[in-house]
Write a protein that holds these residues in place. Structure first.
Motif, mmCIF file in Angstrom:
data_model
loop_
_atom_site.group_PDB
_atom_site.id
_atom_site.type_symbol
_atom_site.label_atom_id
_atom_site.label_comp_id
_atom_site.label_asym_id
_atom_site.label_seq_id
_atom_site.Cartn_x
_atom_site.Cartn_y
_atom_site.Cartn_z
ATOM 1 N N LEU A 59 0.869 -1.309 -0.036
ATOM 2 C CA LEU A 59 0.046 0.114 0.034
ATOM 3 C C LEU A 59 0.765 1.157 0.034
ATOM 4 C CD1 LEU A 59 -2.917 1.065 0.164
ATOM 5 C CD2 LEU A 59 -2.685 0.992 2.631
ATOM 6 N N GLU A 60 1.903 1.176 0.663
ATOM 7 C CA GLU A 60 2.767 2.579 0.573
ATOM 8 C C GLU A 60 3.553 2.736 -0.440
ATOM 9 O OE1 GLU A 60 3.196 4.753 3.108
ATOM 10 O OE2 GLU A 60 1.865 3.794 4.439
ATOM 11 N N ALA A 61 3.902 1.600 -1.174
ATOM 12 C CA ALA A 61 4.594 1.509 -2.606
ATOM 13 C C ALA A 61 3.548 2.159 -3.410
ATOM 14 C CB ALA A 61 5.002 0.157 -3.008
ATOM 15 N N LEU A 62 2.180 1.661 -3.266
ATOM 16 C CA LEU A 62 1.289 1.875 -4.516
ATOM 17 C C LEU A 62 1.000 3.550 -3.925
ATOM 18 C CD1 LEU A 62 -1.173 -1.118 -4.228
ATOM 19 C CD2 LEU A 62 0.264 -0.177 -6.355
ATOM 20 N N THR B 210 2.842 5.815 -3.055
ATOM 21 C CA THR B 210 4.012 6.463 -3.389
ATOM 22 C C THR B 210 3.957 6.695 -4.984
ATOM 23 O OG1 THR B 210 5.220 5.871 -1.751
ATOM 24 C CG2 THR B 210 6.278 6.864 -3.481
ATOM 25 N N GLU B 211 3.781 5.388 -5.725
ATOM 26 C CA GLU B 211 3.863 5.371 -7.065
ATOM 27 C C GLU B 211 2.354 6.136 -7.583
ATOM 28 O OE1 GLU B 211 3.482 2.000 -10.663
ATOM 29 O OE2 GLU B 211 3.424 1.518 -8.485
ATOM 30 N N ARG C 131 -0.115 10.876 -10.019
ATOM 31 C CA ARG C 131 -1.004 12.047 -9.973
ATOM 32 C C ARG C 131 -0.387 13.441 -10.194
ATOM 33 N NH1 ARG C 131 -3.022 15.146 -5.860
ATOM 34 N NH2 ARG C 131 -5.214 15.782 -5.812
ATOM 35 N N ARG C 132 0.903 13.498 -9.690
ATOM 36 C CA ARG C 132 1.693 14.917 -9.977
ATOM 37 C C ARG C 132 2.056 14.991 -11.460
ATOM 38 N NH1 ARG C 132 4.045 13.519 -5.022
ATOM 39 N NH2 ARG C 132 5.893 12.484 -6.038
#
Length: 504
Positions: free
Chosen positions: A144-147, A149-150, A155-156
């Motif tokens: 979840l943390e990796a997703l 971050t990705e 999004r940016r």
């Protein structure tokens, strides 16, 4: 003549009257006898009927009394049987209650043990499941943390690209609006000039056409009026029918429109219902699919749990069977040990009764070891040994006196066996000498064929000095064959000696 004939005719008439009288008397007697017989028969029948009634009544009374006696006897027997059966039933019930109580206690113990093992297995499974869930949660958190971050990076990137495209589209829209305003102004000017030209041309053509068509219209109007009048006259009834049909058509059209509206509403409702049904079907299929997956997963877990439970149950059953076999073997071994111990105690009691006064005062022989060896042996016994066999021997130190007594008894038994063997050898030798002596003093073909044994007897007139004696001393010399019992001893029974045997 006639006077003489009349008495002859009267005589037959008198005879006939006598016969008739006799016949009438006989008939009267027969009637009386018959009447008397009938009366007697009736009387006997009445008496027989009375006797039968009285006998049947008496038989009924006897049967009633006999049945009462049988009932009393049978009642006593049945009461005794009921008491015996009740006692037997109570005894059987007590036995069954005791056996069932024992079986119930064993079953409860087994159930408790199985429940404990099951709860232990369930706790282990819960532990494993918690550990697995912890690992899955950690992995899920990491993913979840990796997703996240990705997703934030993507999004940016998407927002930046959207800003660039928005600026570009705003510039393009502004340029397109300017071009559209310019082209619209030009098109408006061209349209207004073309409209004025077309309007002037149409006015001119309209006036010319009006002038030309005025005359034609008047002619045609007259023709139309005449045709219309003739047509009206010809189609008056059709017009009436047409009006009726028109009203009917309007009414039907209104009904059709209403029905069409209802049909449209129904179609819309059917479409909406179909949509809802399709949505519900999709939702139900999704739920069914999720339920099937969950069911398969739960069934898999259930199968795993069942297999684990069956394995644990089989293992527990095997352990229980092994424990039962081992406990049975241990009980048998203990029973053998107890039996052996009881036998040893009985033998010890018998030996104690057979002890002599000397054995009671000084029951054991002195040790054959020296004082230093005895001191070393006591030190070794006091020390804690390291070897298993020596440690096992420490448990039997209390049997030292028993082993001394046992060894003493064994030594005495061996000594008695040796003395018995010596006595048996001496007995055989004396029997052989006696047989040779008896063969020497008797005459037979076998004795004549063999050498004379008297020489051997005279040569061996004395028993050898090295022959062992039961008392421990030397054997006495052989004096003669007249008293062989003195040579064989009191415990032997040699063959009888003939009365013709002499002395040497």
């Amino acid at each position: 003549m006639p006077a003489k004939r009349r008495p002859r005719a009267a005589a037959p008439m008198a005879a006939e009257d006598g016969l008739l009288l006799l016949q009438s008397q006989a008939l009267a007697e027969e009637e009386a006898a018959k009447t008397k017989g009938e009366m007697l028969t009736r009387f006997l029948k009445d008496k027989l009927a009375k006797e039968e009634r009285s006998s049947s009544l008496n038989l009924r009374k006897l049967g009633t009394q006999w049945r009462a006696v049988l009932r009393e006897t049978k009642d006593k027997e049945l009461r005794q049987d009921i008491e015996i059966l009740s006692q037997t039933f109570a005894r059987v019930m007590d036995c069954k209650d005791s056996s069932l109580a024992t079986d119930l206690e064993e079953a409860e113990e087994q159930h408790a043990q199985a429940l404990r093992s099951h709860l232990h297995n369930v706790d282990r499974l819960l532990q494993l499941q918690r550990g697995r869930l912890t690992c899955l949660e950690e992995g899920y958190s990491t993913q979840l943390e990796a997703l996240k971050t990705e997703f934030e990076a993507e999004r940016r990137t998407i927002l930046e690209q959207h800003e660039r495209e928005s600026c570009y589209l705003r510039d393009v829209a502004l340029a397109a609006e300017e071009n559209y305003a310019k082209n619209d102004h030009e098109a408006t000017l061209n349209f207004q000039s073309a409209r004025d030209d077309i309007k002037s041309k149409s006015l001119q053509e309209k006036q010319y056409s009006r002038m030309q068509l005025g005359g034609k219209a008047e002619v045609l109007w007259e023709q139309f009026q005449r045709a219309m009048q003739s047509y009206t006259e010809a189609t008056e009834h059709q017009k009436i029918a047409f009006e009726a049909l028109k009203q009917k058509d309007e009414k039907s059209s209104r009904e059709i429109e209403m029905q069409a509206k209802k049909l449209q509403k129904l179609q819309d409702l059917v479409t909406a219902t179909k949509g809802r049904i399709a949505a519900h079907l999709r939702e139900s299929e999704e739920q069914n699919r999720c339920a099937r997956e969950e069911k398969e997963r739960v069934l898999g877990q259930l199968q795993e749990l069942k297999s684990g439970m069956n394995q644990a149950r089989a293992k527990a059953h095997g352990s229980l069977a092994r424990l039962t076999v081992q406990s049975g073997a241990a009980l048998k071994a203990l029973a053998r040990v107890v039996e052996k111990a009881q036998r040893v105690l009985r033998l010890a009691e018998m030996c104690r009764r057979l002890e002599t006064e000397e054995e009671k005062v000084l029951p054991f022989y002195p040790s054959s070891l020296a004082e230093e060896e005895q001191r070393d042996a006591r030190q070794v016994l006091e020390e804690t040994p390291a070897e298993p066999l020596a440690r096992a021997m420490q448990d039997y130190v209390g049997l030292e006196r028993f082993w001394q007594r046992f060894n003493k008894a064994k030594l005495e038994e061996q000594a008695l066996e040796r003395e018995r063997a010596a006595l048996s050898q001496r007995n055989r030798r004396l029997r052989e000498l006696l047989r040779q002596y008896l063969a020497g003093i008797s005459v037979s073909q076998e004795v004549l064929d063999e050498p004379n044994p008297l020489l051997a007897i005279e040569h061996k007139s004395c028993v050898p000095k090295d022959l062992p004696r039961a008392g421990g001393g030397r054997a006495r010399g052989y004096q003669g064959a007249a008293h062989p019992n003195s040579l064989l001893g009191g415990d032997t029974h040699p063959d009888p000696i003939p009365s013709s045997a002499g002395t040497v």
